[in-house]
Design a protein around this motif. Structure first.
Motif, PDB file in Angstrom:
ATOM      1  N   LEU A 208       0.818  -1.223   0.000  1.00 26.41           N
ATOM      2  CA  LEU A 208       0.000   0.000   0.000  1.00 26.41           C
ATOM      3  C   LEU A 208       0.849   1.270   0.000  1.00 26.41           C
ATOM      4  N   LYS A 209       2.083   1.128   0.466  1.00 24.96           N
ATOM      5  CA  LYS A 209       2.925   2.317   0.602  1.00 24.96           C
ATOM      6  C   LYS A 209       3.244   2.959  -0.743  1.00 24.96           C
ATOM      7  N   THR A 210       3.575   2.127  -1.745  1.00 26.38           N
ATOM      8  CA  THR A 210       3.967   2.671  -3.055  1.00 26.38           C
ATOM      9  C   THR A 210       2.829   3.425  -3.737  1.00 26.38           C
ATOM     10  N   GLN A 234      -2.132  14.407 -16.797  1.00 26.11           N
ATOM     11  CA  GLN A 234      -1.287  13.230 -16.604  1.00 26.11           C
ATOM     12  C   GLN A 234      -1.189  12.863 -15.127  1.00 26.11           C
ATOM     13  N   PHE A 235      -1.085  13.869 -14.266  1.00 26.18           N
ATOM     14  CA  PHE A 235      -1.052  13.603 -12.822  1.00 26.18           C
ATOM     15  C   PHE A 235      -2.352  12.935 -12.372  1.00 26.18           C
ATOM     16  N   SER A 236      -3.473  13.385 -12.908  1.00 31.79           N
ATOM     17  CA  SER A 236      -4.776  12.797 -12.557  1.00 31.79           C
ATOM     18  C   SER A 236      -4.863  11.343 -13.006  1.00 31.79           C
ATOM     19  N   GLU A 237      -4.301  11.072 -14.190  1.00 30.23           N
ATOM     20  CA  GLU A 237      -4.299   9.683 -14.673  1.00 30.23           C
ATOM     21  C   GLU A 237      -3.453   8.798 -13.774  1.00 30.23           C
ATOM     22  N   HIS A 238      -2.340   9.323 -13.300  1.00 30.84           N
ATOM     23  CA  HIS A 238      -1.502   8.546 -12.380  1.00 30.84           C
ATOM     24  C   HIS A 238      -2.256   8.237 -11.084  1.00 30.84           C
ATOM     25  N   ILE A 239      -2.965   9.237 -10.591  1.00 29.15           N
ATOM     26  CA  ILE A 239      -3.744   9.033  -9.366  1.00 29.15           C
ATOM     27  C   ILE A 239      -4.811   7.975  -9.578  1.00 29.15           C
ATOM     28  N   LEU A 240      -5.504   8.053 -10.733  1.00 29.12           N
ATOM     29  CA  LEU A 240      -6.552   7.084 -11.038  1.00 29.12           C
ATOM     30  C   LEU A 240      -5.984   5.673 -11.162  1.00 29.12           C
ATOM     31  N   THR A 241      -4.836   5.558 -11.827  1.00 26.81           N
ATOM     32  CA  THR A 241      -4.209   4.239 -11.991  1.00 26.81           C
ATOM     33  C   THR A 241      -3.829   3.635 -10.646  1.00 26.81           C
ATOM     34  N   MET A 242      -3.202   4.414  -9.769  1.00 26.68           N
ATOM     35  CA  MET A 242      -2.805   3.913  -8.459  1.00 26.68           C
ATOM     36  C   MET A 242      -4.024   3.595  -7.592  1.00 26.68           C
ATOM     37  N   ALA A 243      -5.072   4.424  -7.734  1.00 24.58           N
ATOM     38  CA  ALA A 243      -6.294   4.155  -6.967  1.00 24.58           C
ATOM     39  C   ALA A 243      -6.933   2.845  -7.391  1.00 24.58           C
ATOM     40  N   GLN A 244      -6.915   2.552  -8.683  1.00 23.24           N
ATOM     41  CA  GLN A 244      -7.463   1.280  -9.179  1.00 23.24           C
ATOM     42  C   GLN A 244      -6.639   0.096  -8.665  1.00 23.24           C
ATOM     43  N   LYS A 245      -5.315   0.264  -8.617  1.00 20.87           N
ATOM     44  CA  LYS A 245      -4.466  -0.805  -8.076  1.00 20.87           C
ATOM     45  C   LYS A 245      -4.752  -1.028  -6.586  1.00 20.87           C
ATOM     46  N   MET A 246      -4.932   0.065  -5.864  1.00 17.89           N
ATOM     47  CA  MET A 246      -5.254  -0.069  -4.441  1.00 17.89           C
ATOM     48  C   MET A 246      -6.613  -0.731  -4.252  1.00 17.89           C
ATOM     49  N   ARG A 247      -7.549  -0.425  -5.152  1.00 21.96           N
ATOM     50  CA  ARG A 247      -8.865  -1.067  -5.067  1.00 21.96           C
ATOM     51  C   ARG A 247      -8.737  -2.565  -5.307  1.00 21.96           C
ATOM     52  N   THR A 248      -7.933  -2.933  -6.314  1.00 24.81           N
ATOM     53  CA  THR A 248      -7.710  -4.361  -6.580  1.00 24.81           C
ATOM     54  C   THR A 248      -7.089  -5.056  -5.378  1.00 24.81           C
ATOM     55  N   LEU A 249      -6.100  -4.405  -4.766  1.00 22.70           N
ATOM     56  CA  LEU A 249      -5.455  -4.983  -3.585  1.00 22.70           C
ATOM     57  C   LEU A 249      -6.433  -5.091  -2.426  1.00 22.70           C
TER      58      LEU A 249
END
Length: 416
Positions: A208-210, A234-249
């Motif tokens: 979760l840290k990364t 681009q920053f917003s897309e990065h946030i969305l991508t990381m949020a989706q990964k956190m949701r998967t986790l």
């Protein structure tokens, strides 16, 4: 915590064992003493009543202790004396013994009374100072006093107590050592679960840290006026991508938590595994094609089992996704579905890095990845753990084999 639990286990076990051991040894000493006392009293009664019973006339008494027998008339005058190695010969002490016996009115308890049909009044007692037990039998013709030396009986009791103490101490030490070994064996699953839990928390925090760092960094950059609209997009897309990964986790962790707590609800129904596998293959074929891999299948029809269609499909998807991530470029992944007399067998074979025996043992552990770089592709090491939990919920079995670069995962499910 584990050491404290182990100590509590040993203390509880030793308390129970000590109570049982002390109870048994005390019962042995008490019952043996009662038997010795009863046997002695019966012998004294037999010796005292023998001349008064015609059937006993001329029979040797069975009293093996040193004894002194005195027969007295109504005036308490000694008319007959019988002695068998009685150790006391001092007249004063003998007179004291006689007076004590004549003044005693304690009747023998039921457990010590003789089974003789003749009812004579009997009194008994012991004189600890002289190690003597006596019996007084009052008859119409007079009284009979029998004194028995109980030094041998007391020595036997003392020896029995010493032996019981020795056995008790030896047994306590033996059970203590066994309890230590048993405590280690019994607490080992708890210790393992505790270590796995600590490792699980550490791994989850690390995973979760990364994404959290990425989200915070890009959120701060979004607030900076130094960047244009394209950069902020681009920053917003990065946030969305990381949020989706956190949701998967988070969803994976939630599934594992439900499986561990037993709250994972399965809507059981009769399922054709062939249909589920075909549907998953159709979804994964474009992904395999994009990454230059081939997906082949050999499916047996009418492979029915009882289970949750959604969760069984999740298992199939996890195995296909795992094969896609860890297979060699341009390789072929083979999916087979076989039916046997009692079970259905699903296997997914891919070409990749050969798994060692240590990897095969740990591959179903949470957050375990042979290649840590796979995290970038969205792998958190939870898929196979989730698949194992679902298969176990269906009373099935999942295992992995690896030889010559061919990695195969097998899923066994009961056939219906």
């Amino acid at each position: 915590m584990i050491k404290k639990l182990r100590r509590k286990f040993i203390c509880m076990n030793m308390t129970i064992i000590t109570v049982i051991l002390v109870t048994i040894l005390c019962a042995v000493v008490h019952l043996t003493g009662q038997n010795l006392e009863r046997s002695s009293m019966q012998d004294l009664h037999e010796l005292a009543a023998e001349p008064l019973d015609e059937k006993r006339a001329g029979r040797q008494p069975r009293l093996h202790q040193p004894y002194l027998l005195l027969r007295m008339d109504m005036d308490q005058t000694v008319v007959r004396t019988e002695d068998s190695h009685f150790p006391i010969s001092d007249p004063d002490i003998l007179e004291e013994l006689i007076q004590t016996a004549l003044q005693t009115k304690t009747e023998a308890p039921a457990r010590l009374r003789s089974d003789s049909p003749k009812a004579f009044k009997e009194s008994f007692g012991t004189i600890p100072a002289q190690n003597v037990r006596f019996l007084r039998m009052d008859t119409p013709q007079g009284s009979c006093l029998v004194f028995a030396d109980i030094s041998g009986e007391q020595s036997m009791r003392a020896s029995l107590i010493r032996n019981c103490l020795f056995i008790g101490i030896a047994g306590f030490l033996l059970f203590f050592l066994i309890s230590i070994l048993f405590a280690r064996w019994a607490v080992r699953p708890v210790e393992q679960a505790w270590e796995e839990q600590k490792q699980f928390v550490a791994d989850a925090s690390h995973e979760l840290k990364t994404p959290l760092t990425v989200i915070l960094t890009n959120a701060e950059l979004l607030q900076s006026p130094a960047y244009d609209v394209d950069a902020k997009t681009q920053f917003s897309e990065h946030i969305l991508t990381m949020a989706q990964k956190m949701r998967t986790l988070a969803e994976g962790l939630l599934d594992l938590s439900r499986a561990d707590s037993g709250s994972l609800q399965l809507a059981m129904a009769q399922v054709n595994l062939c249909t589920l596998v075909e549907h998953s293959i159709c979804l994964f074929e474009p992904l395999y094609f994009e990454q230059g891999r081939t997906l082949q299948s050999d499916l047996a029809e009418n492979a029915f089992t009882t289970g949750s269609p959604a969760h069984l499909k999740q298992v199939i998807d996890i195995l296909l996704d795992n094969a896609l991530k860890y297979s060699n470029d341009g390789s072929e992944v083979i999916v087979k579905l076989e039916t046997h007399r009692r079970h259905c067998l699903l296997s997914v074979t891919s070409l990749g890095e050969t798994l060692s025996s240590a990897d095969l043992k740990r591959i179903f552990q949470r957050f375990y990845r042979m290649d840590q770089s796979r995290t970038r592709s969205g792998s958190y090491g939870l898929g196979l753990s989730i698949a194992e939990s679902i298969v176990k919920k269906h009373h099935g079995r999942i295992r992995a084999e690896s030889a010559d670069g061919r990695n195969t995962f097998f899923v066994y499910l009961k056939r219906s």
